[in-house]
Design a protein around this motif. Structure first.
Motif, PDB file in Angstrom:
ATOM      1  N   GLU A  60       0.863  -1.182   0.000  1.00 13.52           N
ATOM      2  CA  GLU A  60       0.000   0.000   0.000  1.00 13.52           C
ATOM      3  C   GLU A  60       0.898   1.230   0.000  1.00 13.52           C
ATOM      4  OE1 GLU A  60      -3.327   2.237   2.864  1.00 13.52           O
ATOM      5  OE2 GLU A  60      -2.482   0.275   3.413  1.00 13.52           O
ATOM      6  N   LEU A  61       0.608   2.192  -0.864  1.00 13.29           N
ATOM      7  CA  LEU A  61       1.494   3.333  -1.049  1.00 13.29           C
ATOM      8  C   LEU A  61       0.875   4.633  -0.558  1.00 13.29           C
ATOM      9  CD1 LEU A  61       2.466   2.563  -4.751  1.00 13.29           C
ATOM     10  CD2 LEU A  61       3.811   1.977  -2.719  1.00 13.29           C
ATOM     11  N   SER A  62       1.714   5.524  -0.037  1.00 15.62           N
ATOM     12  CA  SER A  62       1.275   6.902   0.168  1.00 15.62           C
ATOM     13  C   SER A  62       0.884   7.473  -1.192  1.00 15.62           C
ATOM     14  CB  SER A  62       2.400   7.744   0.776  1.00 15.62           C
ATOM     15  OG  SER A  62       2.773   7.257   2.049  1.00 15.62           O
ATOM     16  N   LYS A  63      -0.101   8.371  -1.223  1.00  9.52           N
ATOM     17  CA  LYS A  63      -0.616   8.864  -2.501  1.00  9.52           C
ATOM     18  C   LYS A  63       0.436   9.578  -3.341  1.00  9.52           C
ATOM     19  CE  LYS A  63      -5.483   9.198  -1.195  1.00  9.52           C
ATOM     20  NZ  LYS A  63      -6.683  10.059  -1.113  1.00  9.52           N
ATOM     21  N   ASP A  64       1.454  10.129  -2.685  1.00 12.82           N
ATOM     22  CA  ASP A  64       2.477  10.868  -3.417  1.00 12.82           C
ATOM     23  C   ASP A  64       3.734  10.033  -3.660  1.00 12.82           C
ATOM     24  OD1 ASP A  64       3.496  10.663  -0.875  1.00 12.82           O
ATOM     25  OD2 ASP A  64       3.813  12.811  -0.571  1.00 12.82           O
ATOM     26  N   TYR A  65       3.622   8.738  -3.507  1.00 12.16           N
ATOM     27  CA  TYR A  65       4.816   7.882  -3.527  1.00 12.16           C
ATOM     28  C   TYR A  65       5.585   8.002  -4.843  1.00 12.16           C
ATOM     29  CZ  TYR A  65       7.720   3.880  -2.202  1.00 12.16           C
ATOM     30  OH  TYR A  65       8.781   3.075  -1.866  1.00 12.16           O
ATOM     31  N   LEU A  66       4.945   7.704  -5.955  1.00 10.33           N
ATOM     32  CA  LEU A  66       5.642   7.765  -7.241  1.00 10.33           C
ATOM     33  C   LEU A  66       6.059   9.188  -7.585  1.00 10.33           C
ATOM     34  CD1 LEU A  66       3.696   5.237  -9.514  1.00 10.33           C
ATOM     35  CD2 LEU A  66       5.998   5.010  -8.591  1.00 10.33           C
ATOM     36  N   GLU A  67       5.247  10.152  -7.206  1.00  4.49           N
ATOM     37  CA  GLU A  67       5.588  11.556  -7.466  1.00  4.49           C
ATOM     38  C   GLU A  67       6.878  11.940  -6.742  1.00  4.49           C
ATOM     39  OE1 GLU A  67       3.730  16.074  -6.881  1.00  4.49           O
ATOM     40  OE2 GLU A  67       2.622  14.303  -6.170  1.00  4.49           O
ATOM     41  N   LYS A  68       7.000  11.538  -5.469  1.00 10.58           N
ATOM     42  CA  LYS A  68       8.192  11.873  -4.692  1.00 10.58           C
ATOM     43  C   LYS A  68       9.428  11.153  -5.238  1.00 10.58           C
ATOM     44  CE  LYS A  68       6.686  14.683  -1.433  1.00 10.58           C
ATOM     45  NZ  LYS A  68       6.385  14.190  -0.076  1.00 10.58           N
ATOM     46  N   LEU A  69       9.254   9.902  -5.652  1.00 14.03           N
ATOM     47  CA  LEU A  69      10.396   9.169  -6.193  1.00 14.03           C
ATOM     48  C   LEU A  69      10.865   9.791  -7.508  1.00 14.03           C
ATOM     49  CD1 LEU A  69       9.625   5.387  -5.542  1.00 14.03           C
ATOM     50  CD2 LEU A  69      10.480   7.142  -3.987  1.00 14.03           C
ATOM     51  N   GLU A  70       9.920  10.143  -8.358  1.00 13.54           N
ATOM     52  CA  GLU A  70      10.288  10.752  -9.634  1.00 13.54           C
ATOM     53  C   GLU A  70      10.979  12.091  -9.409  1.00 13.54           C
ATOM     54  OE1 GLU A  70       8.204  11.492 -13.927  1.00 13.54           O
ATOM     55  OE2 GLU A  70       7.087  12.176 -12.157  1.00 13.54           O
ATOM     56  N   LEU A  71      10.473  12.900  -8.490  1.00 14.04           N
ATOM     57  CA  LEU A  71      11.077  14.198  -8.182  1.00 14.04           C
ATOM     58  C   LEU A  71      12.516  14.017  -7.717  1.00 14.04           C
ATOM     59  CD1 LEU A  71      10.941  17.257  -7.766  1.00 14.04           C
ATOM     60  CD2 LEU A  71       9.982  16.821  -5.487  1.00 14.04           C
ATOM     61  N   TYR A  72      12.734  13.006  -6.875  1.00 11.40           N
ATOM     62  CA  TYR A  72      14.079  12.768  -6.363  1.00 11.40           C
ATOM     63  C   TYR A  72      15.053  12.457  -7.501  1.00 11.40           C
ATOM     64  CZ  TYR A  72      17.856  10.957  -3.444  1.00 11.40           C
ATOM     65  OH  TYR A  72      19.068  10.757  -2.838  1.00 11.40           O
ATOM     66  N   THR A  73      14.609  11.655  -8.468  1.00  8.46           N
ATOM     67  CA  THR A  73      15.504  11.295  -9.570  1.00  8.46           C
ATOM     68  C   THR A  73      15.845  12.506 -10.443  1.00  8.46           C
ATOM     69  OG1 THR A  73      13.692  10.675 -11.081  1.00  8.46           O
ATOM     70  CG2 THR A  73      14.593   8.950  -9.641  1.00  8.46           C
ATOM     71  N   THR A  74      14.937  13.455 -10.557  1.00 10.58           N
ATOM     72  CA  THR A  74      15.236  14.656 -11.342  1.00 10.58           C
ATOM     73  C   THR A  74      16.247  15.545 -10.622  1.00 10.58           C
ATOM     74  OG1 THR A  74      13.358  15.883 -10.378  1.00 10.58           O
ATOM     75  CG2 THR A  74      12.949  14.628 -12.397  1.00 10.58           C
ATOM     76  N   LEU A  75      16.202  15.534  -9.287  1.00 11.69           N
ATOM     77  CA  LEU A  75      17.145  16.330  -8.496  1.00 11.69           C
ATOM     78  C   LEU A  75      18.483  15.622  -8.307  1.00 11.69           C
ATOM     79  CD1 LEU A  75      14.696  17.627  -5.723  1.00 11.69           C
ATOM     80  CD2 LEU A  75      15.519  18.856  -7.746  1.00 11.69           C
ATOM     81  N   HIS A  76      18.469  14.294  -8.485  1.00  7.10           N
ATOM     82  CA  HIS A  76      19.692  13.489  -8.322  1.00  7.10           C
ATOM     83  C   HIS A  76      19.832  12.581  -9.546  1.00  7.10           C
ATOM     84  CE1 HIS A  76      18.373  14.608  -4.251  1.00  7.10           C
ATOM     85  NE2 HIS A  76      19.653  14.638  -3.939  1.00  7.10           N
ATOM     86  N   PRO A  77      20.286  13.137 -10.659  1.00 10.02           N
ATOM     87  CA  PRO A  77      20.343  12.360 -11.907  1.00 10.02           C
ATOM     88  C   PRO A  77      21.257  11.146 -11.842  1.00 10.02           C
ATOM     89  CG  PRO A  77      21.498  14.465 -12.121  1.00 10.02           C
ATOM     90  CD  PRO A  77      20.748  14.515 -10.837  1.00 10.02           C
ATOM     91  N   GLU A  78      22.152  11.092 -10.844  1.00 10.98           N
ATOM     92  CA  GLU A  78      23.024   9.924 -10.704  1.00 10.98           C
ATOM     93  C   GLU A  78      22.291   8.731 -10.119  1.00 10.98           C
ATOM     94  OE1 GLU A  78      22.909  11.638  -6.617  1.00 10.98           O
ATOM     95  OE2 GLU A  78      22.884  12.406  -8.665  1.00 10.98           O
ATOM     96  N   CYS A  79      21.101   8.967  -9.572  1.00 11.86           N
ATOM     97  CA  CYS A  79      20.338   7.913  -8.895  1.00 11.86           C
ATOM     98  C   CYS A  79      19.774   6.918  -9.908  1.00 11.86           C
ATOM     99  CB  CYS A  79      19.200   8.533  -8.077  1.00 11.86           C
ATOM    100  SG  CYS A  79      18.071   7.331  -7.364  1.00 11.86           S
ATOM    101  N   GLY A  80      19.959   5.627  -9.606  1.00 13.03           N
ATOM    102  CA  GLY A  80      19.413   4.591 -10.478  1.00 13.03           C
ATOM    103  C   GLY A  80      18.390   3.713  -9.804  1.00 13.03           C
ATOM    104  N   ALA A  81      18.247   3.883  -8.468  1.00 15.67           N
ATOM    105  CA  ALA A  81      17.270   3.095  -7.708  1.00 15.67           C
ATOM    106  C   ALA A  81      16.846   3.918  -6.500  1.00 15.67           C
ATOM    107  CB  ALA A  81      17.857   1.764  -7.265  1.00 15.67           C
ATOM    108  N   ILE A  82      15.538   4.035  -6.297  1.00 18.54           N
ATOM    109  CA  ILE A  82      15.028   4.912  -5.249  1.00 18.54           C
ATOM    110  C   ILE A  82      13.779   4.302  -4.624  1.00 18.54           C
ATOM    111  CG2 ILE A  82      13.923   6.258  -7.102  1.00 18.54           C
ATOM    112  CD1 ILE A  82      14.777   7.637  -3.626  1.00 18.54           C
ATOM    113  N   ALA A  83      13.669   4.424  -3.300  1.00 19.31           N
ATOM    114  CA  ALA A  83      12.505   3.912  -2.575  1.00 19.31           C
ATOM    115  C   ALA A  83      12.157   4.855  -1.436  1.00 19.31           C
ATOM    116  CB  ALA A  83      12.781   2.519  -2.009  1.00 19.31           C
ATOM    117  N   GLY A  84      10.902   4.846  -1.041  1.00 15.30           N
ATOM    118  CA  GLY A  84      10.526   5.471   0.211  1.00 15.30           C
ATOM    119  C   GLY A  84      10.746   4.465   1.325  1.00 15.30           C
TER     120      GLY A  84
END
Length: 342
Positions: free
Chosen positions: A90-114
């Protein structure tokens, strides 16, 4: 960014409905959702299609193996990022939004989770802290896993505190990586941290990373230990980023779940198999791993856990005779192995 969600499932229709509902509620929805199903009965899929007509769903039938199912979904994905999602998440409603935002701010990131939370004694937790000084010293001596912050661990016995200072520095130097025996450790839990091993049940990962380090299909149908094998093959050390601004809840569905002892038995064998198979580990790691199992055996002996003692002793025997069932199956190019200690 195009995101493909991959959901492996087997005989959990109610959970599939729930996970699709949580995906539908996302403020940033996935561009594609692939359900890879190995259920005995799939009539429920028609109801699913009617219940979620606006979701970009795709269904694939598979044999019963979480690892094979995930690999199929990843291979079929059209997105450049894959959101690996267990069917009881079960996900927080902003889960994918927050993960996507993080990758745009950290382009070196290849794997991200809450943060991934599991229910323990009516509380949702993501850490399993060391219970005290004795526990930490024991884990250090046998180089066992640590999955929690260590800063508040103290002893009423002054000389022991000097040892604890050394132990804490040892784990700090190791970082969120491995003990000398290859067990995963996370002792740094800041708002945003990086780690080598983390649950991959609700992670957004570059598809090319997953193609480079696929799930090992030799593992049992439940995929016990699969995240370890995938993560150690990522191109970046401590390549998984974890943020605390959004969370996922793992409900740990009872269907298809192994009993505790068998799950432990297969997880430890899987860990040894990956230590033996991966070039990042040495023979010294394997020796420390055997030593760590001695510690586990003594611990379960003190607790009077006969089944766990028997499981540990059989694991040790299999390792010493080079007969780890996963390693044997790998050498024979076999898949979906089901080790059993009974």
């Amino acid at each position: 960014m195009k995101i493909t969600t991959v959901i492996p499932t087997r005989n959990r229709p109610n959970h599939v409905r729930k996970v699709l509902a949580t995906l539908q509620a996302q403020t940033r929805q996935a561009d594609e959702i692939i359900i890879v199903d190995s259920s005995d009965e799939i009539k429920y899929l028609e109801v699913i299609k009617e219940s979620f007509p606006d979701l970009p769903l795709k269904y694939i039938s598979s044999e019963a193996s979480v690892c094979i199912q995930r690999n199929i979904g990843i291979a079929q994905a059209t997105g450049d990022w894959v959101f690996l999602c267990d069917d009881d998440i079960e996900l927080s409603k902003d889960y994918l939004e927050k993960l996507e935002l993080y990758t745009t701010l950290h382009p070196e990131c290849g794997a991200i989770a809450g943060r991934l939370l599991q229910q323990e004694d009516d509380k949702w937790v993501d850490q399993y802290p060391v219970t005290g000084a004795r526990d930490l010293i024991w884990r250090f001596i046998f180089q066992l896993s640590v999955w929690g912050d260590l800063q508040n661990i103290k002893s009423s016995f002054s000389p022991a505190n000097l040892l604890l200072v050394y132990i804490k520095k040892f784990y700090s130097r190791r970082g969120n990586g491995f003990t000398l025996a290859g067990w995963p450790i996370i002792t740094s839990w800041s708002a945003s941290f990086q780690t080598t091993i983390y649950s991959l049940g609700a992670d957004l990962i570059r598809r090319d990373w997953l193609l480079q380090s696929p799930y090992d299909e030799v593992l049992d149908p439940s995929g016990i230990g699969d995240n370890y094998g995938v993560a150690i093959g990522f191109p970046q050390d401590r390549g998984i980023h974890v943020i605390d601004s959004t969370v996922a809840y793992h409900h740990r569905a009872n269907e298809n779940r192994l009993d505790r002892t068998l799950a432990y038995y297969r997880r430890v064998l899987a860990l040894h198999y990956f230590i033996k198979k991966s070039k990042r580990f040495t023979k010294v790691t394997a020796l420390f791993f055997l030593w760590s199992l001695t510690g586990n055996t003594l611990l379960y002996l003190a607790k009077g856990s006969k089944n766990m003692i028997r499981a540990n002793l059989k694991i040790i025997a299999l390792i010493l005779t080079n007969k780890n069932p996963y390693w044997v199956a790998f050498r024979k190019n076999k898949k979906v192995t089901k080790p059993n200690f009974i």
